[in-house]
Every structure is written in structure tokens, then in C-alpha cells.
Design a protein around this motif. Structure first.
Motif, PDB file in Angstrom:
ATOM      1  N   ALA A  27       0.654  -1.230  -0.034  1.00  0.00           N
ATOM      2  CA  ALA A  27       0.156  -0.121  -0.042  1.00  0.00           C
ATOM      3  C   ALA A  27       1.089   1.112   0.035  1.00  0.00           C
ATOM      4  O   ALA A  27       0.221   2.486   0.198  1.00  0.00           O
ATOM      5  CB  ALA A  27      -0.992   0.147   1.214  1.00  0.00           C
ATOM      6  N   ILE A  28       2.181   1.119  -0.265  1.00  0.00           N
ATOM      7  CA  ILE A  28       3.188   2.316  -0.167  1.00  0.00           C
ATOM      8  C   ILE A  28       3.885   2.284  -1.527  1.00  0.00           C
ATOM      9  O   ILE A  28       4.168   1.335  -2.048  1.00  0.00           O
ATOM     10  CB  ILE A  28       4.233   2.056   0.859  1.00  0.00           C
ATOM     11  CG1 ILE A  28       5.060   3.432   1.080  1.00  0.00           C
ATOM     12  CG2 ILE A  28       4.984   0.735   0.846  1.00  0.00           C
ATOM     13  CD1 ILE A  28       5.817   3.309   2.414  1.00  0.00           C
ATOM     14  N   ALA A  29       4.148   3.823  -1.865  1.00  0.00           N
ATOM     15  CA  ALA A  29       5.006   3.836  -3.010  1.00  0.00           C
ATOM     16  C   ALA A  29       5.801   4.914  -2.591  1.00  0.00           C
ATOM     17  O   ALA A  29       5.635   5.860  -1.876  1.00  0.00           O
ATOM     18  CB  ALA A  29       3.645   4.484  -4.134  1.00  0.00           C
ATOM     19  N   ASP A  87      10.666   9.813  -6.087  1.00  0.00           N
ATOM     20  CA  ASP A  87      11.916  10.747  -5.710  1.00  0.00           C
ATOM     21  C   ASP A  87      12.466  10.575  -4.395  1.00  0.00           C
ATOM     22  O   ASP A  87      12.959   9.852  -3.782  1.00  0.00           O
ATOM     23  CB  ASP A  87      11.331  12.147  -6.592  1.00  0.00           C
ATOM     24  CG  ASP A  87      11.152  11.961  -7.711  1.00  0.00           C
ATOM     25  OD1 ASP A  87      11.764  11.250  -8.580  1.00  0.00           O
ATOM     26  OD2 ASP A  87      10.504  12.760  -8.316  1.00  0.00           O
ATOM     27  N   ASN A  88      11.955  11.613  -3.487  1.00  0.00           N
ATOM     28  CA  ASN A  88      12.551  11.854  -2.119  1.00  0.00           C
ATOM     29  C   ASN A  88      11.297  11.858  -1.238  1.00  0.00           C
ATOM     30  O   ASN A  88      11.457  12.306  -0.288  1.00  0.00           O
ATOM     31  CB  ASN A  88      13.220  13.080  -2.173  1.00  0.00           C
ATOM     32  CG  ASN A  88      12.203  14.406  -2.134  1.00  0.00           C
ATOM     33  OD1 ASN A  88      11.168  14.223  -2.950  1.00  0.00           O
ATOM     34  ND2 ASN A  88      13.073  15.571  -1.927  1.00  0.00           N
ATOM     35  N   PHE A  89      10.256  11.133  -1.481  1.00  0.00           N
ATOM     36  CA  PHE A  89       9.051  10.955  -0.602  1.00  0.00           C
ATOM     37  C   PHE A  89       8.276   9.458  -0.590  1.00  0.00           C
ATOM     38  O   PHE A  89       8.578   8.854  -1.796  1.00  0.00           O
ATOM     39  CB  PHE A  89       8.301  12.209  -0.704  1.00  0.00           C
ATOM     40  CG  PHE A  89       7.174  12.140  -1.880  1.00  0.00           C
ATOM     41  CD1 PHE A  89       6.034  11.525  -1.776  1.00  0.00           C
ATOM     42  CD2 PHE A  89       7.824  12.677  -2.937  1.00  0.00           C
ATOM     43  CE1 PHE A  89       5.159  11.490  -2.861  1.00  0.00           C
ATOM     44  CE2 PHE A  89       6.887  12.528  -4.217  1.00  0.00           C
ATOM     45  CZ  PHE A  89       5.672  11.956  -4.035  1.00  0.00           C
ATOM     46  N   ALA A  90       7.877   9.314   0.562  1.00  0.00           N
ATOM     47  CA  ALA A  90       7.013   7.782   0.257  1.00  0.00           C
ATOM     48  C   ALA A  90       5.515   8.390   0.558  1.00  0.00           C
ATOM     49  O   ALA A  90       5.348   9.231   1.369  1.00  0.00           O
ATOM     50  CB  ALA A  90       7.427   6.919   1.277  1.00  0.00           C
ATOM     51  N   VAL A  91       4.722   7.722   0.051  1.00  0.00           N
ATOM     52  CA  VAL A  91       3.084   8.103   0.492  1.00  0.00           C
ATOM     53  C   VAL A  91       2.420   6.629   0.550  1.00  0.00           C
ATOM     54  O   VAL A  91       2.524   5.619  -0.196  1.00  0.00           O
ATOM     55  CB  VAL A  91       2.567   8.886  -0.656  1.00  0.00           C
ATOM     56  CG1 VAL A  91       2.641   8.241  -2.090  1.00  0.00           C
ATOM     57  CG2 VAL A  91       1.046   9.254  -0.355  1.00  0.00           C
ATOM     58  N   GLN A 126     -12.853  -3.238   4.759  1.00  0.00           N
ATOM     59  CA  GLN A 126     -11.642  -3.398   5.886  1.00  0.00           C
ATOM     60  C   GLN A 126     -11.014  -4.489   6.035  1.00  0.00           C
ATOM     61  O   GLN A 126      -9.618  -4.676   6.558  1.00  0.00           O
ATOM     62  CB  GLN A 126     -12.222  -2.584   7.162  1.00  0.00           C
ATOM     63  CG  GLN A 126     -12.710  -1.501   7.241  1.00  0.00           C
ATOM     64  CD  GLN A 126     -11.574  -0.365   7.030  1.00  0.00           C
ATOM     65  OE1 GLN A 126     -10.684  -0.722   7.637  1.00  0.00           O
ATOM     66  NE2 GLN A 126     -11.848   0.743   6.638  1.00  0.00           N
ATOM     67  N   SER A 127     -11.746  -5.943   6.120  1.00  0.00           N
ATOM     68  CA  SER A 127     -11.023  -6.874   6.479  1.00  0.00           C
ATOM     69  C   SER A 127     -10.178  -7.264   5.319  1.00  0.00           C
ATOM     70  O   SER A 127      -9.263  -8.336   5.483  1.00  0.00           O
ATOM     71  CB  SER A 127     -11.907  -8.302   6.589  1.00  0.00           C
ATOM     72  OG  SER A 127     -12.702  -8.174   5.178  1.00  0.00           O
ATOM     73  N   GLN A 128     -10.114  -6.902   3.999  1.00  0.00           N
ATOM     74  CA  GLN A 128      -9.194  -7.078   2.766  1.00  0.00           C
ATOM     75  C   GLN A 128      -8.446  -6.239   2.560  1.00  0.00           C
ATOM     76  O   GLN A 128      -7.610  -5.852   1.342  1.00  0.00           O
ATOM     77  CB  GLN A 128      -9.955  -7.344   1.531  1.00  0.00           C
ATOM     78  CG  GLN A 128     -10.941  -8.692   1.779  1.00  0.00           C
ATOM     79  CD  GLN A 128     -10.336 -10.048   2.179  1.00  0.00           C
ATOM     80  OE1 GLN A 128      -9.421 -10.296   1.602  1.00  0.00           O
ATOM     81  NE2 GLN A 128     -10.989 -10.587   3.070  1.00  0.00           N
ATOM     82  N   LEU A 129      -8.004  -5.265   3.668  1.00  0.00           N
ATOM     83  CA  LEU A 129      -7.129  -4.107   3.303  1.00  0.00           C
ATOM     84  C   LEU A 129      -5.500  -4.520   3.050  1.00  0.00           C
ATOM     85  O   LEU A 129      -4.868  -3.863   2.277  1.00  0.00           O
ATOM     86  CB  LEU A 129      -7.123  -3.053   4.341  1.00  0.00           C
ATOM     87  CG  LEU A 129      -8.376  -2.429   4.299  1.00  0.00           C
ATOM     88  CD1 LEU A 129      -8.276  -1.425   5.611  1.00  0.00           C
ATOM     89  CD2 LEU A 129      -8.504  -1.375   3.084  1.00  0.00           C
ATOM     90  N   SER A 130      -5.208  -5.718   3.426  1.00  0.00           N
ATOM     91  CA  SER A 130      -3.877  -6.326   3.080  1.00  0.00           C
ATOM     92  C   SER A 130      -3.577  -6.389   1.513  1.00  0.00           C
ATOM     93  O   SER A 130      -2.518  -6.448   1.316  1.00  0.00           O
ATOM     94  CB  SER A 130      -3.825  -7.579   3.901  1.00  0.00           C
ATOM     95  OG  SER A 130      -4.763  -8.553   3.553  1.00  0.00           O
ATOM     96  N   LYS A 131      -4.532  -6.329   0.780  1.00  0.00           N
ATOM     97  CA  LYS A 131      -4.403  -6.398  -0.725  1.00  0.00           C
ATOM     98  C   LYS A 131      -4.429  -5.036  -1.262  1.00  0.00           C
ATOM     99  O   LYS A 131      -3.733  -5.008  -2.635  1.00  0.00           O
ATOM    100  CB  LYS A 131      -5.829  -7.097  -1.277  1.00  0.00           C
ATOM    101  CG  LYS A 131      -5.943  -8.498  -0.838  1.00  0.00           C
ATOM    102  CD  LYS A 131      -7.246  -9.080  -1.539  1.00  0.00           C
ATOM    103  CE  LYS A 131      -7.626 -10.393  -0.774  1.00  0.00           C
ATOM    104  NZ  LYS A 131      -9.015 -10.828  -1.285  1.00  0.00           N
ATOM    105  N   VAL A 132      -4.523  -3.895  -0.615  1.00  0.00           N
ATOM    106  CA  VAL A 132      -4.152  -2.762  -1.297  1.00  0.00           C
ATOM    107  C   VAL A 132      -2.906  -2.448  -1.946  1.00  0.00           C
ATOM    108  O   VAL A 132      -1.959  -3.206  -1.185  1.00  0.00           O
ATOM    109  CB  VAL A 132      -4.482  -1.665  -0.119  1.00  0.00           C
ATOM    110  CG1 VAL A 132      -4.074  -0.093  -1.061  1.00  0.00           C
ATOM    111  CG2 VAL A 132      -5.875  -1.609   0.154  1.00  0.00           C
ATOM    112  N   CYS A 133      -2.838  -2.089  -2.995  1.00  0.00           N
ATOM    113  CA  CYS A 133      -1.439  -1.885  -3.664  1.00  0.00           C
ATOM    114  C   CYS A 133      -1.218  -0.469  -4.257  1.00  0.00           C
ATOM    115  O   CYS A 133      -2.120  -0.001  -4.853  1.00  0.00           O
ATOM    116  CB  CYS A 133      -1.312  -2.980  -4.933  1.00  0.00           C
ATOM    117  SG  CYS A 133      -2.383  -2.917  -6.282  1.00  0.00           S
TER     118      CYS A 133
END
Length: 491
Positions: free
Chosen positions: A274-276, A279-283, A314-321
Motif C-alpha cells: 500500500a506504499i509507493a 523521488d524523495n518521498f513516500a506515500v 476493511q477485512s481485505q485491506l492487506s491487498k491494497v497496492c
């Protein structure tokens, strides 16, 4: 006659009621704005024809030392290498333990205190979510290294299609994720089953894990009540996210090698993808909002958060990409809506122009362009797609719809008889208008109208919405549309 321009700022606003989005775009699918001009996102083409086995959860692209390009994909049950000519090779390690395609909620009968809540009602917060199986993938030089959070072992693939990936010798087992540091230490996160422990190998040698006076292997236990989910290289540091907070790990040399610092609370991440990093930051997407790290943790205001988090599984949030799309200064998050087990929607943040948009599309992993000419996204169908290519959007409808555009001070009715369009490739989109006299009164629709210059229309109302829909696949542009009409009396 009075010309009424429909000139709205880029992006969508979907917080609160529809009237709260007055003078903004409110809804849409597969559209973006570039320097204020509205256009469709690029299309896609299938890169592979054979579906991968299992649910794809991670992808990595890289070049080896001979400049040959590679793709690696981890599913809940397999690990694949895909050549630059799209030849698929199963490199699943011997003894690999297939994981779970879906997350499951732990608990059940007997969980919680007897008599604490009413019989037959859902419990507010008991048990825990067992996440869907995901992978973290990285490069050890030209080799691939990876770890499935279900299997827990660290594997390395040395580019030979005839030889599957193999366990990294002496590495911890029962890990959550991996990362290769800038100093070329291989990190094991949640090492050995300890959800707060980070262990690392000796620099330049990923088979040495036992600390001694002759190597730089070591470990840190984070001071947190959470469980480590993922780590990313950001600004010369390593950002470590648990399910509840954030830490930064920095190389300090001997004798400690790496040290950790607590940098943020209530900003955890639900899954490793769920993170990208751009350059010089993460979101990243958290369970109820978005956060950035550029040396400091900051909440990221989102103009569509009400829409996203009020209808999300909410129960499947581990799949967020999260996927970078650097060509257009975008980060895309794919997530499952409340009625779906798989990712079926997306939300986009344009970090250059700071606007948001949403839509529907099923993708479970992806990677930015760079190694390959186009971004590569993976469908929930197990097929790889080249994105931002052509104008083919499959069966998806490309459209955008405004919030209410109020006429004057809202007292008078506006009678419209003509539309003066501003578009490239005139005729490739249609316009439909919706009018109301009051925010909750009956809405009437007019159209769709094929664009001519000018276009004859006939409708009236105090507030008007416009919907633009693609009719002919093309790389169209739509600018400021103008309505020609008369402001009449009150009604």
C-alpha cells in the motif's frame, strides 16, 4: 443571451454531499487532467496470454548485468519469472508453503468477555485479521530476492530459468518481509517470528547473519506495540511501517551498524504493497487516511477520502497496492470496495498538481515504467497488462461528471438552448446534462448530445450538472464548455 462557462478545477471532490462538490468534478472513471486539461487515461494491452496461478500480489522489474530485462511476480501460491519477451517460468522454490488468497478475520465462538455485548450483534473489535498472502521482492545485485509473509523464508533466484529460487543460506525463517539496504545488507523484517524484530546480514554477504567482530550483521527490536509490515528505502534512510506507527532505520557504522528512530504514530499501513516511493518521498494508504514521509510524517489531505473509506472492505485491506505512474506524476491505489473480495476500485493522487480522482478497475499489483517503456499492471485475472498505451479501455466506460454548477446566486432559473463545446477530436465525447431546482428535488436528465459547434440543447434549472462520456476511443481533450441561455424569474 448569457454565456455560462463550465470551468472547473482539476480533480474530483467526493467528501460530504453532492452539493458540497458544487463547482467541482464529482465523479468519473479513467480520466485525468494534465495542466488543467481533461483527457482519458491511457489504455492497456495484454502483455501475457496465460493466467498466472494464484492471486498476484507483487511485481518487480529489473535489468541484469548484461542489460537483459526481467519481471518477477509473486502470487499467493507461486513465484514466477517472466522474460522481456513474455515467456513465463515457474521458479517457485522447492518446499514453498502456499498461502491464503484472501484475508480472514480471526476469533469466533468464545472470543471476548461473556455477556459484554448483545447476542446476535457483530463484535466491535475482537480477534484479528489474518492477512492475505503477499510478497516483498527486491534485488540483491542482479539476483532476485523475495519473501512471502505466509511461508516466511527468504529466497534468491540467480537468473537461470532451469533452476528455481532457493532458500538463502543461514537467513532467519518465519519472516514477514525483506528489503535490501543501500549498503547492501539483506534485511529480514519480523525476523524469526518476532513481529518487532529487524535482522540484517553482513554487508555484501547475505549468507552471514550471526553477528561477530568480523562482520556487520545484527538486529534491532523496535519499541512499538505494532507488528512490522514493510520497509522502503527513502531519502537515504529505511522507513519501517508497522500496522500502527512508523520508524526510520539509519546506517551509523560500527559498532551498532543501524539505529532506529520512532517518527510517527497512528499512521500504520494495512499491507506491504500500500506504499509507493517517488523521488524523495513516500506515500501510503492507512486504514482511514493517507500519509507522506519526506523526512517527517504528515497526514495527506484527501478530497475523496469520504468516498473511499466509507465503502471499502476493511477485512481485505492487506491487498491494497500502490503503483507509481511517474509519467503523469501520479500514485494509484487499487483497493477492494465493501462488496468485493478483490481490488476493484482505484484512487489516484496527482502529487504535482495536488488533485485526486477515482474510478473502477481490477488490478492487484503493478510497477512504474523505467525498465520497460510502459507501466505494467497485473489484473486480478492473473494477466499482465502494458498500461498507458493506446486508447483501448476494454469494457470500461470513460466518463466524468461535475457537481452542481449553481446559476448566479441560485435564485433564478436558467433556460439553456445552446452548448458551445471546446474539445479536440470533436464528436468523440457526448455531453449529458442534469438539472434541479433544489438540492434534493427531482433531477431531470437531458441528452446525451453529440458535439457540434454549436450544439442545440433545451433544459432549465437553478443548478446544472454535466457528464462527459467517451463514445469513440481516442485521446480526446475537453476544455471549457459554455452554455448559452437566459436567466429567467424565480420558480
Amino acid at each position: 443571451m448569457t454565456l455560462l462557462p463550465i470551468k472547473l478545477p482539476p480533480g474530483m471532490y467526493k467528501n460530504g454531499t453532492e452539493l458540497d462538490a458544487a463547482g467541482r468534478w464529482f465523479d468519473g472513471n479513467l480520466v485525468r487532467w494534465v495542466e488543467g486539461m481533461m483527457r482519458p487515461v491511457g489504455g492497456w494491452q495484454a502483455r501475457t496470454t496465460t493466467a498466472l496461478t494464484g492471486r498476484p500480489r507483487a511485481i518487480l522489474t529489473w535489468r541484469d548485468n548484461s542489460a537483459t530485462r526481467h519481471i518477477a511476480v509473486g502470487t499467493h501460491s507461486k513465484l514466477y519469472a517472466i522474460s522481456q519477451t513474455s515467456v513465463i517460468t515457474d521458479i517457485t522454490p522447492s518446499g514453498f508453503a502456499p498461502g491464503e488468497p484472501d484475508a480472514s478475520v480471526g476469533g469466533g465462538y468464545g472470543v471476548g468477555l461473556y455477556g459484554r455485548e448483545f447476542y446476535g450483534t457483530p463484535r466491535a473489535d475482537v480477534g484479528s485479521v489474518n492477512p492475505a498472502t503477499t510478497w516483498t521482492l527486491d534485488n540483491w545485485g542482479e539476483y532476485l530476492v523475495g519473501c512471502s509473509n505466509f511461508d516466511g523464508k527468504i529466497y534468491e533466484w540467480q537468473l537461470n530459468p532451469a533452476v528455481p529460487a532457493a532458500v538463502v543460506a543461514n537467513a532467519p525463517t518465519n519472516n514477514t518481509a525483506i528489503l535490501v539496504s543501500n549498503e547492501r545488507a539483506l534485511f529480514a523484517l519480523g525476523a524469526g517470528g518476532d513481529p518487532r524484530l529487524i535482522s540484517w546480514s553482513d554487508l555484501e554477504n547475505n549468507t552471514v547473519w550471526t553477528p561477530s567482530s568480523t562482520n556487520l550483521a545484527g538486529s534491532i527490536e523496535l519499541q512499538t506495540g505494532g507488528e512490522i509490515i514493510v520497509a522502503k528505502r527513502v531519502r537515504g534512510q529505511i522507513l519501517v511501517l508497522t500496522d500502527i506507527d512508523a520508524h526510520v532505520v539509519t546506517y551509523v557504522g560500527q559498532p551498532f551498524v543501524y539505529q532506529s528512530e520512532y517518527v510517527g504514530r497512528a499512521c500504520g499501513i494495512p499491507g506491504p504493497n500500500a506504499i509507493a516511493v517517488q523521488d524523495n518521498f513516500a506515500v501510503w494508504m492507512s486504514t482511514r487516511g493517507f500519509f507522506t514521509y519526506d523526512g517527517y510524517i504528515k497526514p495527506l489531505p484527501c478530497e475523496v477520502s469520504d468516498y473511499v473509506f466509507s465503502d471499502i472492505n476493511q477485512s481485505q485491506l492487506s491487498k491494497v497496492c500502490a503503483i507509481n505512474n511517474s509519467q503523469f506524476n501520479e500514485v494509484w491505489w487499487y483497493y477492494p470496495s465493501a462488496s468485493s473480495q478483490e481490488n476493484d476500485r482505484y484512487v489516484i493522487w496527482n502529487y504535482a498538481e495536488n488533485y485526486w480522482s477515482t474510478g473502477t478497475l481490477s488490478r492487484s499489483a503493478g510497477t512504474d515504467r523505467g525498465v520497460f517503456a510502459n507501466p505494467i499492471f497485473i489484473g486480478t485475472d492473473g494477466i499482465l497488462y502494458n498500461h498507458e498505451i493506446g486508447v483501448n479501455h476494454g469494457d470500461s466506460t470513460v466518463y466524468v461528471e461535475s457537481g452542481p454548477v449553481q446559476i448566479g446566486n441560485g435564485d433564478n432559473v436558467y433556460y439553456v438552448n445552446e452548448l458551445i463545446p471546446d474539445e479536440r477530436n470533436q464528436g468523440d465525447v457526448t455531453a449529458t446534462f442534469f438539472s434541479r431546482y433544489y438540492p434534493n428535488s427531482t433531477e431531470r436528465s437531458y441528452g446525451p448530445y453529440s458535439m457540434t459547434n454549436p450544439t442545440s440543447v433545451r433544459f432549465n434549472g437553478r443548478q446544472i450538472k454535466m457528464r462527459v462520456t467517451t463514445t469513440t476511443p481516442s485521446d480526446w481533450r475537453v476544455g471549457v464548455q459554455r452554455l448559452n441561455g437566459i436567466a429567467g424569474g424565480r420558480r
